[in-house]
Motif scaffolding. Structure first.
Motif, PDB file in Angstrom:
ATOM      1  N   ARG A  58       0.831  -1.201   0.000  1.00 51.46           N
ATOM      2  CA  ARG A  58       0.000   0.000   0.000  1.00 51.46           C
ATOM      3  C   ARG A  58       0.868   1.255   0.000  1.00 51.46           C
ATOM      4  NH1 ARG A  58      -4.694  -0.571   4.611  1.00 51.46           N
ATOM      5  NH2 ARG A  58      -6.010  -2.138   3.619  1.00 51.46           N
ATOM      6  N   ALA A  59       0.246   2.360  -0.328  1.00 51.66           N
ATOM      7  CA  ALA A  59       0.927   3.649  -0.199  1.00 51.66           C
ATOM      8  C   ALA A  59       1.212   3.897   1.277  1.00 51.66           C
ATOM      9  CB  ALA A  59       0.059   4.764  -0.764  1.00 51.66           C
ATOM     10  N   PRO A  60       2.440   4.264   1.627  1.00 50.99           N
ATOM     11  CA  PRO A  60       2.764   4.456   3.048  1.00 50.99           C
ATOM     12  C   PRO A  60       2.252   5.781   3.581  1.00 50.99           C
ATOM     13  CG  PRO A  60       4.678   4.937   1.697  1.00 50.99           C
ATOM     14  CD  PRO A  60       3.604   4.452   0.759  1.00 50.99           C
ATOM     15  N   PHE A  61       1.994   5.803   4.871  1.00 43.43           N
ATOM     16  CA  PHE A  61       1.723   7.046   5.592  1.00 43.43           C
ATOM     17  C   PHE A  61       2.499   6.965   6.905  1.00 43.43           C
ATOM     18  CE2 PHE A  61      -0.226   9.762   8.691  1.00 43.43           C
ATOM     19  CZ  PHE A  61      -0.529  10.914   7.984  1.00 43.43           C
ATOM     20  N   THR A  62       3.404   7.928   7.109  1.00 43.85           N
ATOM     21  CA  THR A  62       4.258   7.886   8.291  1.00 43.85           C
ATOM     22  C   THR A  62       4.046   9.115   9.147  1.00 43.85           C
ATOM     23  OG1 THR A  62       5.933   6.684   7.021  1.00 43.85           O
ATOM     24  CG2 THR A  62       6.613   7.624   9.134  1.00 43.85           C
ATOM     25  N   LEU A  63       3.508   8.893  10.326  1.00 40.53           N
ATOM     26  CA  LEU A  63       3.465   9.945  11.341  1.00 40.53           C
ATOM     27  C   LEU A  63       4.679   9.732  12.235  1.00 40.53           C
ATOM     28  CD1 LEU A  63       0.470  11.192  13.432  1.00 40.53           C
ATOM     29  CD2 LEU A  63       2.651  10.749  14.510  1.00 40.53           C
ATOM     30  N   HIS A  64       5.572  10.701  12.255  1.00 35.22           N
ATOM     31  CA  HIS A  64       6.788  10.574  13.069  1.00 35.22           C
ATOM     32  C   HIS A  64       6.536  11.137  14.456  1.00 35.22           C
ATOM     33  CE1 HIS A  64      10.815  10.176  14.298  1.00 35.22           C
ATOM     34  NE2 HIS A  64      11.211  11.405  14.034  1.00 35.22           N
ATOM     35  N   ASP A  65       6.775  10.319  15.450  1.00 37.69           N
ATOM     36  CA  ASP A  65       6.451  10.663  16.831  1.00 37.69           C
ATOM     37  C   ASP A  65       7.471  11.632  17.411  1.00 37.69           C
ATOM     38  OD1 ASP A  65       5.055  10.546  19.230  1.00 37.69           O
ATOM     39  OD2 ASP A  65       6.240   8.872  19.981  1.00 37.69           O
ATOM     40  N   GLY A  66       6.997  12.772  17.869  1.00 39.40           N
ATOM     41  CA  GLY A  66       7.866  13.677  18.611  1.00 39.40           C
ATOM     42  C   GLY A  66       8.123  13.096  19.989  1.00 39.40           C
ATOM     43  N   ASP A  86      -2.825   8.803  17.477  1.00 38.35           N
ATOM     44  CA  ASP A  86      -3.424   7.495  17.260  1.00 38.35           C
ATOM     45  C   ASP A  86      -4.614   7.586  16.315  1.00 38.35           C
ATOM     46  OD1 ASP A  86      -3.308   4.666  18.045  1.00 38.35           O
ATOM     47  OD2 ASP A  86      -5.296   5.033  18.871  1.00 38.35           O
ATOM     48  N   MET A  87      -5.402   8.634  16.452  1.00 44.56           N
ATOM     49  CA  MET A  87      -6.535   8.813  15.545  1.00 44.56           C
ATOM     50  C   MET A  87      -6.050   9.012  14.113  1.00 44.56           C
ATOM     51  SD  MET A  87      -9.065  11.270  17.728  1.00 44.56           S
ATOM     52  CE  MET A  87      -9.738  10.781  19.321  1.00 44.56           C
ATOM     53  N   VAL A  88      -4.963   9.738  13.953  1.00 42.89           N
ATOM     54  CA  VAL A  88      -4.399   9.929  12.613  1.00 42.89           C
ATOM     55  C   VAL A  88      -3.974   8.590  12.027  1.00 42.89           C
ATOM     56  CG1 VAL A  88      -2.469  10.902  11.314  1.00 42.89           C
ATOM     57  CG2 VAL A  88      -3.645  12.305  13.007  1.00 42.89           C
ATOM     58  N   VAL A  89      -3.176   7.846  12.792  1.00 42.62           N
ATOM     59  CA  VAL A  89      -2.622   6.587  12.289  1.00 42.62           C
ATOM     60  C   VAL A  89      -3.732   5.597  11.964  1.00 42.62           C
ATOM     61  CG1 VAL A  89      -1.183   4.602  12.892  1.00 42.62           C
ATOM     62  CG2 VAL A  89      -0.428   6.909  13.472  1.00 42.62           C
ATOM     63  N   ARG A 100       2.177   3.655   9.581  1.00 38.34           N
ATOM     64  CA  ARG A 100       3.124   3.160  10.576  1.00 38.34           C
ATOM     65  C   ARG A 100       3.261   4.160  11.718  1.00 38.34           C
ATOM     66  NH1 ARG A 100       7.403   2.611   5.640  1.00 38.34           N
ATOM     67  NH2 ARG A 100       6.115   1.265   4.318  1.00 38.34           N
ATOM     68  N   TYR A 101       3.530   3.633  12.873  1.00 39.75           N
ATOM     69  CA  TYR A 101       3.752   4.513  14.023  1.00 39.75           C
ATOM     70  C   TYR A 101       4.795   3.885  14.934  1.00 39.75           C
ATOM     71  CZ  TYR A 101       2.966   7.282  18.216  1.00 39.75           C
ATOM     72  OH  TYR A 101       3.141   8.092  19.308  1.00 39.75           O
ATOM     73  N   ILE A 102       5.925   4.567  15.024  1.00 37.10           N
ATOM     74  CA  ILE A 102       7.017   4.112  15.882  1.00 37.10           C
ATOM     75  C   ILE A 102       7.121   5.099  17.040  1.00 37.10           C
ATOM     76  CG2 ILE A 102       9.457   3.538  16.010  1.00 37.10           C
ATOM     77  CD1 ILE A 102       9.341   3.445  12.856  1.00 37.10           C
ATOM     78  N   PRO A 103       6.658   4.727  18.224  1.00 38.92           N
ATOM     79  CA  PRO A 103       6.779   5.645  19.359  1.00 38.92           C
ATOM     80  C   PRO A 103       8.243   5.817  19.754  1.00 38.92           C
ATOM     81  CG  PRO A 103       5.965   3.506  20.083  1.00 38.92           C
ATOM     82  CD  PRO A 103       6.026   3.445  18.592  1.00 38.92           C
ATOM     83  N   GLY A 104       8.547   6.955  20.335  1.00 39.88           N
ATOM     84  CA  GLY A 104       9.930   7.212  20.719  1.00 39.88           C
ATOM     85  C   GLY A 104      10.030   8.045  21.966  1.00 39.88           C
ATOM     86  N   TRP A 105      11.250   8.096  22.504  1.00 40.54           N
ATOM     87  CA  TRP A 105      11.516   8.877  23.716  1.00 40.54           C
ATOM     88  C   TRP A 105      12.806   9.666  23.584  1.00 40.54           C
ATOM     89  CZ3 TRP A 105       8.611   4.480  24.255  1.00 40.54           C
ATOM     90  CH2 TRP A 105       7.489   4.568  25.087  1.00 40.54           C
ATOM     91  N   ASP A 106      12.782  10.854  24.125  1.00 40.59           N
ATOM     92  CA  ASP A 106      13.958  11.694  24.271  1.00 40.59           C
ATOM     93  C   ASP A 106      14.589  11.343  25.610  1.00 40.59           C
ATOM     94  OD1 ASP A 106      15.683  13.624  23.395  1.00 40.59           O
ATOM     95  OD2 ASP A 106      14.134  15.122  23.053  1.00 40.59           O
ATOM     96  N   ARG A 156      -2.156   2.072  27.668  1.00 41.89           N
ATOM     97  CA  ARG A 156      -3.448   2.038  28.352  1.00 41.89           C
ATOM     98  C   ARG A 156      -4.466   2.963  27.689  1.00 41.89           C
ATOM     99  NH1 ARG A 156      -7.652   1.685  29.436  1.00 41.89           N
ATOM    100  NH2 ARG A 156      -8.782   1.483  31.420  1.00 41.89           N
ATOM    101  N   LEU A 157      -3.994   3.967  26.964  1.00 41.32           N
ATOM    102  CA  LEU A 157      -4.889   4.884  26.263  1.00 41.32           C
ATOM    103  C   LEU A 157      -5.351   4.326  24.925  1.00 41.32           C
ATOM    104  CD1 LEU A 157      -3.082   8.289  26.939  1.00 41.32           C
ATOM    105  CD2 LEU A 157      -4.967   7.255  28.225  1.00 41.32           C
ATOM    106  N   GLY A 158      -4.942   3.095  24.629  1.00 40.58           N
ATOM    107  CA  GLY A 158      -5.360   2.471  23.379  1.00 40.58           C
ATOM    108  C   GLY A 158      -4.531   2.895  22.193  1.00 40.58           C
ATOM    109  N   ILE A 159      -3.301   3.359  22.428  1.00 43.51           N
ATOM    110  CA  ILE A 159      -2.458   3.850  21.345  1.00 43.51           C
ATOM    111  C   ILE A 159      -1.831   2.670  20.614  1.00 43.51           C
ATOM    112  CG2 ILE A 159      -0.613   5.440  20.728  1.00 43.51           C
ATOM    113  CD1 ILE A 159      -2.972   6.703  22.289  1.00 43.51           C
ATOM    114  N   THR A 160      -2.034   2.589  19.331  1.00 39.45           N
ATOM    115  CA  THR A 160      -1.431   1.517  18.543  1.00 39.45           C
ATOM    116  C   THR A 160      -0.062   1.944  18.052  1.00 39.45           C
ATOM    117  OG1 THR A 160      -1.805  -0.009  16.719  1.00 39.45           O
ATOM    118  CG2 THR A 160      -2.349   2.288  16.313  1.00 39.45           C
ATOM    119  N   GLY A 161       0.836   0.985  17.875  1.00 37.34           N
ATOM    120  CA  GLY A 161       2.166   1.313  17.402  1.00 37.34           C
ATOM    121  C   GLY A 161       3.135   0.182  17.660  1.00 37.34           C
ATOM    122  N   ASN A 162       4.358   0.392  17.259  1.00 35.92           N
ATOM    123  CA  ASN A 162       5.398  -0.612  17.433  1.00 35.92           C
ATOM    124  C   ASN A 162       5.995  -0.490  18.833  1.00 35.92           C
ATOM    125  OD1 ASN A 162       7.393  -2.497  17.156  1.00 35.92           O
ATOM    126  ND2 ASN A 162       8.303  -1.609  15.320  1.00 35.92           N
TER     127      ASN A 162
END
Length: 1002
Positions: A58-66, A86-89, A100-106, A156-162
């Motif tokens: 499929r055509a990709p859609f990438t929301l990059h997590d701040g 999460d609603m966007v993804v 795709r959604y890759i959560p991240g941390w600073d 717990r908020l129902g956030i989907t992602g890797n």
């Protein structure tokens, strides 16, 4: 028994023959208890991984997590941000993308380092006495612990992602890439070391970026200070514009100047008295009108009468003298002072010639033109300390003013500064030190203090320590944003600023659009990027400087690709800690260059450079990143125009030549119900964890969907109660759907052409909504999507279609009308559950599983169903718009009778409805009595009596009320003349036929 006694036959109970709704779907949601079960189920069946497999090609859609900082429990702003993402993804995935959604941390920087220092201070330990690698390891462990905590809170908020493989800025690969991205700045020539004023935290002992600064109201000292005019051989000059001294009158470019200013004083105003010892000039506005004023003070018990002459801007003179408590009769304007005259003057520092000053301030103070000087406040003159302000610094660069180094890293004056040595401007506790008061006292003693007062104003503070900041001149590392780069990436400009502005103007879509102007104006005005911090926890500035050289020397910085490659390889294998190990310099310089000729830099990178580089090690490097290394969307709070959006833009423009994102979405801040900023001290905070405990995560998510996130959002107990009420109404709609669908199968469904008009109208509304939902989700208008779906579910369905078709669904046998209605219910179910799944992730899963059970089933594995184009029927929609208006008049007429207690239910009525010819034709073939839920109805185009019931906005409909005649059917409750004339007692013809079909004995 009396022979006259009549025994009535009891009315038969036909309830068991009705098709009443049946569902195990509970009206009481129990979300706090049940949501974790669905979370566990999604993890068990691997929903996210299955979506990736399904979306291949499929055509990709990438929301990059701040990346949030890994240093504390989530606050409501985190919840808002992650739910929006999460609603966007989810919506993009269900519209056919590979979302795709890759959560991240600073994980680096002051927020974490500060926490470890707090622990050290609590134990009486000194951070500077601990091995730096050991200290960094403690920071790493701290971050690791909070990553785990926050990960579970986000899930717990129902956030989907890797969630199994998030990105961390402290991962070895991330640290290697960050260092590599920094070395691109080193190699492309934008990196330089300069000494200029930066925002400095005396408490944290480091420079801060604009994104690390917040503003708080404080009350400051303000002072008006005399700078005496002195004679000098020459006035201060612009380059190549000498002044000439020709006897008693100075001449500049042929203009005769006023010699009567000798002995006068120029008045300045400042709210930072501590900067006076660092003064090197006074600035004036070339277009401002100035005057010289004679000021007299009558004698008092404390002082004899005095007179002086001062120069101020005419527009500000009144406020200046009022502040000095001078009566109007004690002030006399002597005359004008031109810009040429001002520029020819030389001033003395107010501490000039003081005993004990050891000549520290015995230098001339030039009076210089400055475009930044205004008549908004003060005196029209600006005291200039090039080491302690950006305007001051720029003026100093222009005119070659010397820098001063009087203020140390802890916010104290250098120890040998006369009068003030060692005194703090800001103490280690973040409080005001004695410096301001000491300077004011010294000015009073020297005769330099003209007036003083207090001013409440906004002042910069560290957003971490909450302590006040100062501008301080220090050697720092900068990225030049206006220097042309020869990196072969000049498609959108040669400099970082040009590339950033071009990206904003032409390459990025902003939601809301106001974000474009905000970021654009910031990029236009911003100075060079301060990259260095004087801290320990982070990625070091991986560079070396030649010993004995100056920052302006061509060979000051070592630029060697082989050295850079060695550094990157070492970081990849061992992490950035290796930079601090003994012998590392020799290890990487090795046989390439003479290690003894270079010093290793130990400052660390601004943490915003870390997060600004995430596009490289997430979007570019990960297999689940982005094919072109760019994100379709960055989504953060509006403060990130000067934070992550900003730093990511600068970093990427310096390394890939453009913005790393194609879209930017910003949301507002969270406020309490009264619109006040949330604060623990006020007790008005709302924690996501508490909301999920009290209401469930779907209520929090619904609050987000119902809010206009482009503005500030309010939340609190009453607002959440209102959200929960909306949820209950929607849940009731879904419960009716489930109960009425029963065991309907594909074989039970009928084609659109076989349906009554009412069902075809519902399909038309679904087709309309499909377009609204898709277009709304495409532009991230979650409020618009939910409002449209919610109004459809509660108004078009619950209050109209379901209300009408209950009778058919409950009482009809296997009729074409009932099959059509149930077919529509299937279409409704498929669309409502998927349309709402990105918002109400738990509830729609529950609804879906109630109908489509199975171990591997999930609504989140579905796409939005394709809606046939031929469902749209604009002509039918116009017709039914008129019919619904007519129904509203009938309903109003019946409600009037119900209020008067003439009837108890609408089935007791059989009114006559007078309509226009056009409406009469529209109602032909329409069971209007069913639509109005009456037992009978007569439609006529004859003129209506004067006393007929009308509604002002529906002029072509009038109603004459009449009660229904006949007996009440004991199965459907309609009152009809034929009831009691059929084999099954007390039934109407329709119900008698249905009972026969069910083989119910007559």
């Amino acid at each position: 028994m009396s022979p006259d006694t009549v025994t009535e036959t009891p009315a038969p109970d036909y309830k068991g023959t009705l098709n009443l709704p049946e569902t195990a779907f509970p009206m009481r949601a129990g979300l706090p208890e049940r949501e974790p079960q669905w979370l566990a189920r999604w993890e068990r069946i691997g929903v996210y991984d299955r979506l990736r497999a399904k979306a291949e090609g499929r055509a990709p859609f990438t929301l990059h997590d701040g990346p949030p900082y890994a240093n504390g429990h989530l606050h409501i702003g985190h919840g808002l941000n992650k739910v929006l993402k999460d609603m966007v993804v989810r919506s993009q995935q269900m519209m056919g993308k590979d979302a795709r959604y890759i959560p991240g941390w600073d994980c680096h920087g002051l927020p974490i380092e500060w926490k470890i220092e707090e622990q050290y201070r609590a134990k009486g330990l000194d951070k500077d006495e601990v091995d730096v690698v050991a200290f960094r390891q403690e920071c790493r462990k701290f971050a690791e612990s909070w990553v785990e905590i926050q990960r579970e809170e986000f899930k717990r908020l129902g956030i989907t992602g890797n969630w199994a493989d998030p990105y961390l800025t402290m991962d070895f690969h991330a640290e290697a890439v960050i260092a590599g991205e920094f070395m691109k700045f080193l190699m492309n020539g934008s990196l330089y070391q300069g000494s200029k004023p930066v925002m400095w935290s005396p408490v944290e002992k480091t420079a801060l970026a604009e994104a690390e600064v917040e503003y708080q109201d404080v009350t400051s000292h303000m002072i008006w200070v005399r700078f005496p005019v002195v004679d000098a051989p020459y006035g201060y000059r612009l380059p190549d514009q000498p002044f000439h001294n020709q006897g008693p009158t100075r001449v500049l470019f042929g203009a005769e100047l006023n010699t009567n200013l000798s002995g006068a004083s120029v008045l300045i105003w400042t709210t930072t008295p501590w900067t006076i010892p660092q003064n090197r000039a006074v600035a004036f506005g070339p277009s401002i009108a100035y005057g010289v004023y004679e000021v007299t003070r009558p004698a008092t018990d404390a002082a004899p009468a005095s007179s002086e002459r001062v120069i101020v801007a005419d527009a500000l003179a009144g406020s200046v003298f009022a502040q000095a408590k001078l009566a109007p009769e004690n002030v006399r304007r002597e005359g004008d002072v031109s810009a040429e005259e001002l520029q020819a003057l030389t001033l003395a520092h107010p501490f000039r010639g003081l005993d004990g000053a050891n000549g520290e301030w015995d230098y001339d103070v030039p009076l210089l033109p400055g475009e930044h000087v205004t008549e908004d406040a003060g005196t029209g003159f600006v005291h200039t300390a090039p080491s302690h302000g950006d305007d001051d610094y720029q003026l100093g660069l222009k005119f070659g003013l010397p820098m001063t180094y009087n203020v140390m890293e802890d916010g104290s004056y250098r120890a040998d500064l006369p009068f003030f040595g060692g005194q703090h401007i800001i103490t280690a506790e973040g409080k005001e030190g004695p410096a301001n008061v000491s300077v004011i006292k010294a000015l009073a003693q020297s005769g330099g203090l003209f007036a003083k007062g207090k001013l409440k104003h906004s002042y910069p503070h560290s957003w971490r320590s909450k302590a006040p900041l100062i501008y301080r001149n220090t050697p720092q590392w900068f990225a030049a944003i206006d220097k042309p780069l020869s990196d072969g990436k000049g498609q959108h400009g040669d400099t970082i600023r040009q590339r950033a502005l071009k990206s904003i103007e032409a390459l990025v879509t902003f939601t809301p659009v106001s974000g474009r102007n905000r970021l654009h104006s910031m990029m236009q005005a911003r100075p060079d990027w301060v990259l260095s911090r004087q801290r320990a926890w982070g990625v070091p500035l991986t560079c070396f400087v030649r010993k004995g050289s100056k920052p302006t020397d061509p060979d000051f910085l070592l630029r060697n690709e082989e050295v850079n490659a060695r550094i990157t390889a070492a970081f990849e294998a061992e992490g950035a800690d290796v930079w601090y190990t003994d012998g590392f310099k020799e290890r990487v310089l090795g046989n390439l260059v003479d290690a003894e000729a270079y010093d290793q830099v130990f400052d660390i990178l601004d943490v915003w450079f870390d997060s600004g580089s995430t596009h490289a090690f997430v979007l570019r490097d990960r297999p689940d990143g982005s094919e072109d290394g760019l994100a379709d969307l960055y989504l953060e709070g509006t403060d990130q125009h000067r934070g992550w959006f900003h730093s990511s833009m600068l970093q990427a423009c310096g390394t890939i030549g453009r913005a790393p994102y194609r879209g930017v979405l910003t949301h507002g801040f969270t406020l309490d119900e009264k619109g006040m900023k949330m604060s623990k001290s006020l007790g008005n905070t709302v924690a996501p964890g508490q909301v999920t405990k009290d209401y469930g995560a779907d209520i929090l998510r619904l609050w987000v969907a119902q809010s206009d996130y482009t503005a500030d959002l309010r939340i609190g107990p009453e607002i959440l109660k209102g959200t929960a009420d909306s949820y209950r109404r929607l849940r009731n709609t879904m419960r009716f759907l489930l109960g009425s669908l029963g065991d309907v199968t594909e074989a039970d469904m009928v084609e659109q052409a076989q349906m009554p008009e009412l069902e075809r109208w519902v399909l038309h509304r679904l087709a309309e909504l499909d377009e609204v939902v898709r277009s709304g989700y495409a532009v991230y208008d979650f409020q618009g999507v939910f409002r449209a779906v919610f109004e459809f579910a509660t108004v078009d369905l619950s209050a109209f279609y379901f209300d009408i078709r209950k009778d058919t669904l409950y009482c009809d046998g296997d009729t074409p009308r009932r099959r059509a209605a149930r077919t529509v219910l299937v279409h409704l179910f498929d669309r409502l559950t998927t349309w709402l799944a990105p918002i109400l992730v738990f509830t729609m899963e529950e609804v879906w599983l109630e109908r489509h059970g199975g171990e591997d089933s999930s609504v989140h594995l579905r796409d939005f169903p394709e809606t046939p184009k031929d469902w749209r029927d604009e002509a039918l929609a116009r017709k039914w718009h008129a019919i619904r208006a007519a129904r509203r008049v009938v309903t109003g007429a019946l409600e009037k009778q119900r209020t008067a207690k003439v009837i108890g239910a609408s089935l007791e009525a059989a009114p006559t409805v007078h309509v226009s010819e056009a409406l009469g034709q529209a109602l032909q073939g329409v069971a209007f009595d069913d639509l109005c839920i009456t037992s009978g109805i007569a439609v006529t185009t004859a003129p209506a009596p004067a006393d007929a019931f009308r509604l002002p906005d529906v002029p072509d409909v009038a109603v004459i009320f009449a009660e229904a005649g006949g007996e009440k059917c004991q199965r459907c409750w309609k009152i009809l003349p034929d009831v009691g004339t059929h084999p099954h007692p007390h039934t109407c013809a329709r119900c008698d036929e249905a009972l026969s079909g069910l083989n119910v004995p007559a």
